[in-house]
Design a protein around this motif. Structure first.
Motif, PDB file in Angstrom:
ATOM      1  N   ARG A 287      19.725  43.984   5.583  1.00  0.00           N
ATOM      2  CA  ARG A 287      20.192  43.112   6.659  1.00  0.00           C
ATOM      3  C   ARG A 287      19.460  43.420   7.963  1.00  0.00           C
ATOM      4  O   ARG A 287      19.046  42.501   8.690  1.00  0.00           O
ATOM      5  CB  ARG A 287      21.691  43.303   6.840  1.00  0.00           C
ATOM      6  N   VAL A 288      19.283  44.702   8.262  1.00  0.00           N
ATOM      7  CA  VAL A 288      18.561  45.088   9.479  1.00  0.00           C
ATOM      8  C   VAL A 288      17.107  44.637   9.410  1.00  0.00           C
ATOM      9  O   VAL A 288      16.544  44.145  10.394  1.00  0.00           O
ATOM     10  CB  VAL A 288      18.653  46.613   9.684  1.00  0.00           C
ATOM     11  N   GLU A 289      16.480  44.791   8.236  1.00  0.00           N
ATOM     12  CA  GLU A 289      15.085  44.364   8.093  1.00  0.00           C
ATOM     13  C   GLU A 289      14.952  42.862   8.283  1.00  0.00           C
ATOM     14  O   GLU A 289      13.984  42.383   8.887  1.00  0.00           O
ATOM     15  CB  GLU A 289      14.553  44.790   6.727  1.00  0.00           C
ATOM     16  N   ALA A 290      15.933  42.111   7.762  1.00  0.00           N
ATOM     17  CA  ALA A 290      15.884  40.653   7.919  1.00  0.00           C
ATOM     18  C   ALA A 290      16.005  40.272   9.394  1.00  0.00           C
ATOM     19  O   ALA A 290      15.291  39.396   9.887  1.00  0.00           O
ATOM     20  CB  ALA A 290      17.000  40.002   7.108  1.00  0.00           C
ATOM     21  N   ARG A 291      16.911  40.933  10.110  1.00  0.00           N
ATOM     22  CA  ARG A 291      17.062  40.645  11.539  1.00  0.00           C
ATOM     23  C   ARG A 291      15.817  41.061  12.313  1.00  0.00           C
ATOM     24  O   ARG A 291      15.401  40.390  13.265  1.00  0.00           O
ATOM     25  CB  ARG A 291      18.299  41.354  12.096  1.00  0.00           C
ATOM     26  N   ALA A 292      15.217  42.174  11.910  1.00  0.00           N
ATOM     27  CA  ALA A 292      13.996  42.626  12.587  1.00  0.00           C
ATOM     28  C   ALA A 292      12.866  41.626  12.389  1.00  0.00           C
ATOM     29  O   ALA A 292      12.103  41.335  13.318  1.00  0.00           O
ATOM     30  CB  ALA A 292      13.590  43.999  12.067  1.00  0.00           C
ATOM     31  N   ARG A 293      12.747  41.094  11.156  1.00  0.00           N
ATOM     32  CA  ARG A 293      11.714  40.080  10.901  1.00  0.00           C
ATOM     33  C   ARG A 293      11.964  38.841  11.749  1.00  0.00           C
ATOM     34  O   ARG A 293      11.030  38.225  12.269  1.00  0.00           O
ATOM     35  CB  ARG A 293      11.677  39.717   9.419  1.00  0.00           C
ATOM     36  N   TYR A 294      13.243  38.467  11.893  1.00  0.00           N
ATOM     37  CA  TYR A 294      13.570  37.277  12.683  1.00  0.00           C
ATOM     38  C   TYR A 294      13.172  37.475  14.137  1.00  0.00           C
ATOM     39  O   TYR A 294      12.490  36.641  14.748  1.00  0.00           O
ATOM     40  CB  TYR A 294      15.063  36.983  12.567  1.00  0.00           C
ATOM     41  N   TYR A 295      13.604  38.608  14.723  1.00  0.00           N
ATOM     42  CA  TYR A 295      13.344  38.825  16.138  1.00  0.00           C
ATOM     43  C   TYR A 295      11.883  39.173  16.421  1.00  0.00           C
ATOM     44  O   TYR A 295      11.440  39.063  17.568  1.00  0.00           O
ATOM     45  CB  TYR A 295      14.259  39.915  16.680  1.00  0.00           C
ATOM     46  N   SER A 296      11.138  39.586  15.416  1.00  0.00           N
ATOM     47  CA  SER A 296       9.716  39.844  15.646  1.00  0.00           C
ATOM     48  C   SER A 296       8.935  38.565  15.894  1.00  0.00           C
ATOM     49  O   SER A 296       7.820  38.604  16.416  1.00  0.00           O
ATOM     50  CB  SER A 296       9.111  40.598  14.456  1.00  0.00           C
ATOM     51  N   THR A 297       9.496  37.431  15.511  1.00  0.00           N
ATOM     52  CA  THR A 297       8.830  36.146  15.714  1.00  0.00           C
ATOM     53  C   THR A 297       9.574  35.275  16.722  1.00  0.00           C
ATOM     54  O   THR A 297       9.315  34.081  16.813  1.00  0.00           O
ATOM     55  CB  THR A 297       8.713  35.380  14.382  1.00  0.00           C
ATOM     56  N   ARG A 298      10.512  35.865  17.463  1.00  0.00           N
ATOM     57  CA  ARG A 298      11.296  35.114  18.441  1.00  0.00           C
ATOM     58  C   ARG A 298      11.177  35.741  19.820  1.00  0.00           C
ATOM     59  O   ARG A 298      11.131  36.960  19.961  1.00  0.00           O
ATOM     60  CB  ARG A 298      12.779  35.089  18.034  1.00  0.00           C
ATOM     61  N   ASP A 299      11.130  34.887  20.833  1.00  0.00           N
ATOM     62  CA  ASP A 299      11.108  35.355  22.207  1.00  0.00           C
ATOM     63  C   ASP A 299      12.483  35.891  22.577  1.00  0.00           C
ATOM     64  O   ASP A 299      13.502  35.216  22.360  1.00  0.00           O
ATOM     65  CB  ASP A 299      10.720  34.191  23.134  1.00  0.00           C
ATOM     66  N   ALA A 300      12.533  37.095  23.123  1.00  0.00           N
ATOM     67  CA  ALA A 300      13.810  37.750  23.410  1.00  0.00           C
ATOM     68  C   ALA A 300      14.617  36.989  24.451  1.00  0.00           C
ATOM     69  O   ALA A 300      15.849  36.974  24.395  1.00  0.00           O
ATOM     70  CB  ALA A 300      13.556  39.182  23.878  1.00  0.00           C
ATOM     71  N   LEU A 301      13.968  36.346  25.421  1.00  0.00           N
ATOM     72  CA  LEU A 301      14.691  35.675  26.498  1.00  0.00           C
ATOM     73  C   LEU A 301      15.222  34.311  26.078  1.00  0.00           C
ATOM     74  O   LEU A 301      16.388  33.988  26.321  1.00  0.00           O
ATOM     75  CB  LEU A 301      13.775  35.528  27.713  1.00  0.00           C
ATOM     76  N   THR A 302      14.384  33.503  25.438  1.00  0.00           N
ATOM     77  CA  THR A 302      14.756  32.116  25.131  1.00  0.00           C
ATOM     78  C   THR A 302      15.115  31.883  23.672  1.00  0.00           C
ATOM     79  O   THR A 302      15.699  30.851  23.347  1.00  0.00           O
ATOM     80  CB  THR A 302      13.591  31.182  25.501  1.00  0.00           C
ATOM     81  N   GLY A 303      14.770  32.812  22.785  1.00  0.00           N
ATOM     82  CA  GLY A 303      15.001  32.602  21.361  1.00  0.00           C
ATOM     83  C   GLY A 303      13.999  31.664  20.716  1.00  0.00           C
ATOM     84  O   GLY A 303      14.122  31.333  19.528  1.00  0.00           O
ATOM     85  N   LEU A 304      12.982  31.228  21.457  1.00  0.00           N
ATOM     86  CA  LEU A 304      11.973  30.315  20.912  1.00  0.00           C
ATOM     87  C   LEU A 304      10.979  31.073  20.042  1.00  0.00           C
ATOM     88  O   LEU A 304      10.785  32.282  20.206  1.00  0.00           O
ATOM     89  CB  LEU A 304      11.222  29.621  22.044  1.00  0.00           C
ATOM     90  N   PRO A 305      10.315  30.377  19.116  1.00  0.00           N
ATOM     91  CA  PRO A 305       9.259  31.029  18.328  1.00  0.00           C
ATOM     92  C   PRO A 305       8.161  31.574  19.232  1.00  0.00           C
ATOM     93  O   PRO A 305       7.817  30.959  20.248  1.00  0.00           O
ATOM     94  CB  PRO A 305       8.732  29.900  17.437  1.00  0.00           C
ATOM     95  N   THR A 306       7.620  32.728  18.864  1.00  0.00           N
ATOM     96  CA  THR A 306       6.488  33.295  19.581  1.00  0.00           C
ATOM     97  C   THR A 306       5.193  32.851  18.911  1.00  0.00           C
ATOM     98  O   THR A 306       5.201  32.037  17.986  1.00  0.00           O
ATOM     99  CB  THR A 306       6.581  34.823  19.627  1.00  0.00           C
ATOM    100  N   ARG A 307       4.065  33.391  19.375  1.00  0.00           N
ATOM    101  CA  ARG A 307       2.758  32.920  18.928  1.00  0.00           C
ATOM    102  C   ARG A 307       2.564  32.971  17.398  1.00  0.00           C
ATOM    103  O   ARG A 307       2.077  32.001  16.817  1.00  0.00           O
ATOM    104  CB  ARG A 307       1.657  33.714  19.643  1.00  0.00           C
ATOM    105  N   PRO A 308       2.924  34.084  16.702  1.00  0.00           N
ATOM    106  CA  PRO A 308       2.693  34.108  15.249  1.00  0.00           C
ATOM    107  C   PRO A 308       3.423  32.986  14.511  1.00  0.00           C
ATOM    108  O   PRO A 308       2.841  32.321  13.644  1.00  0.00           O
ATOM    109  CB  PRO A 308       3.213  35.488  14.832  1.00  0.00           C
TER     110      PRO A 308
END
Length: 746
Positions: A287-308
């Motif tokens: 569960r932690v790994e899944a959340r980490a994968r999600y937030y690694s591709t999301r902007d922390a402030l807006t929740g929008l997708p990041t460049r990758p």
């Protein structure tokens, strides 16, 4: 977690064997046990006024030594040294160690433990601090090697100040060095009270709660089992009395040691329980790994997708274009003057704007589209299912309208417009990288066109961008290669026709593009860090030219040099100018520095100081492009300037446009009323010259007399002019007015 479970089973087996054979337990190989921990960690271990160790850890191990007949040496050192001594084998046990997954690889933990919570403590002058998210971009102090530091790093806190122990950290807070720190609650409250800072620092809710254990090295499980067996000989009430002595109430372990004997009687249940824990641990890890994968591709402030994730989704949209009609468009959205919002309302206000912009953009797109934030104030919108390319223009227009709606920040309404660049597949690129790059180039075109508009990508934009990059690369070596040169445009006395001075204009002899005017490369210099050394070279070269004329017996005239905004704001500008004047030995009255009106009014109070410092060295000062900015007359009379230069925009139509004529006359009268010389730029016709002569303008420069020419051509002009008589244009220059008999008025 797995290592803690192994240690628990080892302790249980040891207790079971001890119950079956009640003979005295075998002593470890050493004849004493060395325990290390932080000696600045009340109430667990600290030093009294005489330097003697006190606290829960000291009393517990004294009781263990008494019950088991083995000497225990409790040592107090700083926390990082305590961990190092255990790793290097100079200590057997470390106490008050918080359990973390990272540490579990190196330590075997005890079964018994205390619970400790950590909080953020911040100075009462700070607001908005509620948890780890609110301090990501702030410096936070921690004890070196502490679990607080590990937790802050994992939460993305960018700047950590490390101190050897908790007391040193709080003393730094008393000195004003530390404004925010993370520490265990008991220790922080104790030292804040000791330093009389309890009223000056506030605290958040606990940012995490950890279990505190004593532990041995992971390769010594037999020592762990032996010590656990020794604690089994201590009645729980005796340990509770120690806790009550230092805490005021017992800190009872959630698992009483007496329960170990019951668990040892049911090994099957224990094995089943251990398997359940392993399964639960595996579930949590996934569960932690899944959340980490999600937030690694999301902007922390807006929740929008990041460049990758943006590149991935755009790639998928491009792959699907072959299976359906329509096209894909990429819009590069850059917020206009977002930096000023951050400077005015702080990062909290800036974050509020970014979140509101992201929400507005998301409301405007469809399910198959993507909105991404790729940098501070830059967003990318992927429209994956347009019917035709022209639909992207309609969407961009709606975005501009949406951005013009005010955003509320602290009861103030803020409008943050946007500049948008558009690239459409396949004409503007066939890959994700090409489309994003070309939309970025188009966005810069929108910026140049005044902001708050959108531009489609055109092939020549890419060519211009490539040329600009090549220019910047070549500029970085141009000064060392001696590729720069100065041309000089004469300034003429309107009444007498005499050459009164010159304006130095920079030229670049590019090895590929030939002789370039300032308009081709000065903007690139100003946007990079090159304008400062090049500007200093221009000043020094102009002063050397004045000195050269004097050496050759030519009466020198003043030379005006333009200062860029970055030069004017640099520290010790006056010192640099004075050094050049001293090195070249020229009269400072022969050097004139020109500054634009908008530059002077950017920070008028500082401008007064800077101009005063320059004026002390005797140089002359002029306001360039006067009339195009928003000068305050109150400041204008305070500026120690010598001349106003009327912008060419007013001179070009002064003889045909009554408004331009009125503005020109007003500037002339204003300058004269302030005791300033007035110079007209861009004079190209006889009628313009006659107009300026009639209105009392002092000097002029422009193509009517001469463009900017090389130093050699200028020298021939000065030799012909001499000390008296009207000037004639340099013979080497073909001018429209070459046949004009230039002479002083009758």
């Amino acid at each position: 977690m797995g290592r803690l479970l192994i240690a628990t089973i080892a302790a249980l087996l040891y207790a079971l064997l001890g119950a079956a054979a009640p003979s005295p337990a075998a002593k470890p190989e050493v004849d004493r046990i060395v325990v290390v921990t932080d000696d600045h960690y009340p109430p667990y271990l600290f030093r009294d006024e005489d330097g003697a160790l006190q606290g829960i850890v000291k009393d517990r191990w004294a009781l263990w030594s008494q019950k088991n007949g083995i000497p225990v040496d409790v040592r107090g050192v700083d926390w990082a040294s305590a961990q190092r001594e255990l790793r290097e084998g100079r200590a057997d046990v470390i106490d008050s160690l918080a359990y973390t997954e990272e540490r579990a690889a190196h330590y075997a933990y005890s079964l018994s433990h205390d619970n400790a919570e950590a909080r953020l403590f911040f100075h009462r002058g700070l607001t908005g601090i509620t948890g780890l998210e609110s301090v990501r971009h702030m410096p936070v102090a921690v004890k070196r090697g502490s679990a607080c530091g590990d937790r802050l790093r994992s939460a993305g806190v960018e700047s950590l100040q490390e101190f050897p122990d908790s007391q040193a950290l709080v003393k730094a807070a008393a000195a004003g060095i530390v404004r925010v720190f993370c520490m265990d609650t008991y220790a922080a409250r104790y030292f804040l009270y000791q330093e009389r800072l309890a009223e000056d620092f506030h605290e958040t809710e606990p940012v995490y709660t950890a279990t505190l254990h004593w532990a041995v090295r992971a390769d010594r499980p037999e020592l762990l089992a032996f010590i656990e067996g020794g604690y089994g000989r201590i009645a729980p009430g005796e340990l509770a009395r120690i806790d009550a002595k230092w805490l005021g109430h017992p800190m009872r372990s959630p698992l009483d040691v007496r329960y170990l004997y019951a668990l040892a009687a049911i090994p099957v249940a224990l094995v089943a329980f251990s398997l359940l824990l392993m399964i639960w641990n595996r579930f949590l890890r996934l569960r932690v790994e899944a959340r980490a994968r999600y937030y690694s591709t999301r902007d922390a402030l807006t929740g929008l997708p990041t460049r990758p994730l943006l590149y991935d989704r755009l790639g998928q949209a491009l792959a699907q274009t072959g299976t359906r009609l329509g096209c894909v468009a990429v819009l590069f959205v850059d917020l206009d003057r977002f930096k000023s919002i951050n400077e005015t309302y702080g990062h909290v206000g800036g974050d509020r704007v970014l979140r509101e912009v992201s929400e507005r953009l998301q409301r405007m797109v469809g399910k198959s589209d993507t909105v991404s934030r790729i940098s501070s104030d830059e967003f990318v919108v992927v429209l994956a299912s347009l019917e035709k390319a022209g639909d992207a223009a309609g969407f961009a227009g709606r975005v501009l309208s949406e951005m013009r709606r005010p955003i509320e920040i602290d009861s103030a309404s803020v409008v943050c417009t946007a500049s948008i660049g558009i690239a459409v597949h396949p004409g503007d690129g066939t890959t994700a990288g090409a489309l994003i790059r070309n939309s970025d180039i188009a966005m810069f075109r929108a910026k140049k066109r005044g902001r708050n508009n959108f531009q489609f990508f055109l092939p020549e934009m890419h060519e211009n961008a490539v040329r600009r990059v090549r220019l910047e690369m070549a500029l970085r070596g141009a000064l060392a290669k001696n590729e720069f040169m100065l041309h000089y445009q004469p300034k003429i006395d309107v009444r007498t026709g005499m050459v009164t001075g010159f304006e130095a204009l920079l030229r670049w002899r590019h090895p590929e593009f030939g002789l370039l005017s300032p308009a081709d490369f000065v903007p690139v210099l100003e946007e990079s860090d090159l304008i400062t050394p090049v500007g200093e070279w221009v000043l020094r070269t102009a002063c050397r030219q004045i000195a050269t004329w004097a050496e050759r017996g030519i009466a020198p005239r003043p030379i005006a040099v333009n200062l860029s905004a970055r030069q004017f704001r640099m520290d010790h500008l006056d010192t640099m100018v004075a050094r050049i004047i001293t090195e070249t030995g020229v009269d400072p009255q022969l050097l004139e520095l020109e500054l634009t009106e908008s530059l002077l009014m950017d920070n008028p109070e500082q401008t007064v100081v800077t101009l005063g410092n320059l004026r002390r060295y005797g140089v002359r000062l002029a306001v360039d492009d006067f009339g195009t900015g928003y000068s305050s007359l109150a400041y204008l009379k305070r500026f120690p300037i010598d001349a106003l230069k009327i912008d060419r925009a007013f001179i070009s139509d002064a003889t045909t446009n009554p408004e331009d004529a009125a503005i020109t006359l007003a500037i002339i009268n204003l300058g004269h009323s302030l005791g300033l010389k007035v110079v007209a730029e861009g004079v190209e016709t006889e009628s313009q010259l006659q107009f300026l002569r009639d209105k009392g303008c002092d000097e002029m420069q422009g193509f009517f007399f001469s463009p900017a020419v090389s130093a050699d051509d200028l020298e021939s002009l000065l030799r012909r002019t001499g000390a008296a008589g009207p000037a004639q244009p340099p013979a080497a220059i073909s001018l429209r007015n070459q046949s004009t008999n230039w002479s002083a008025p009758a």
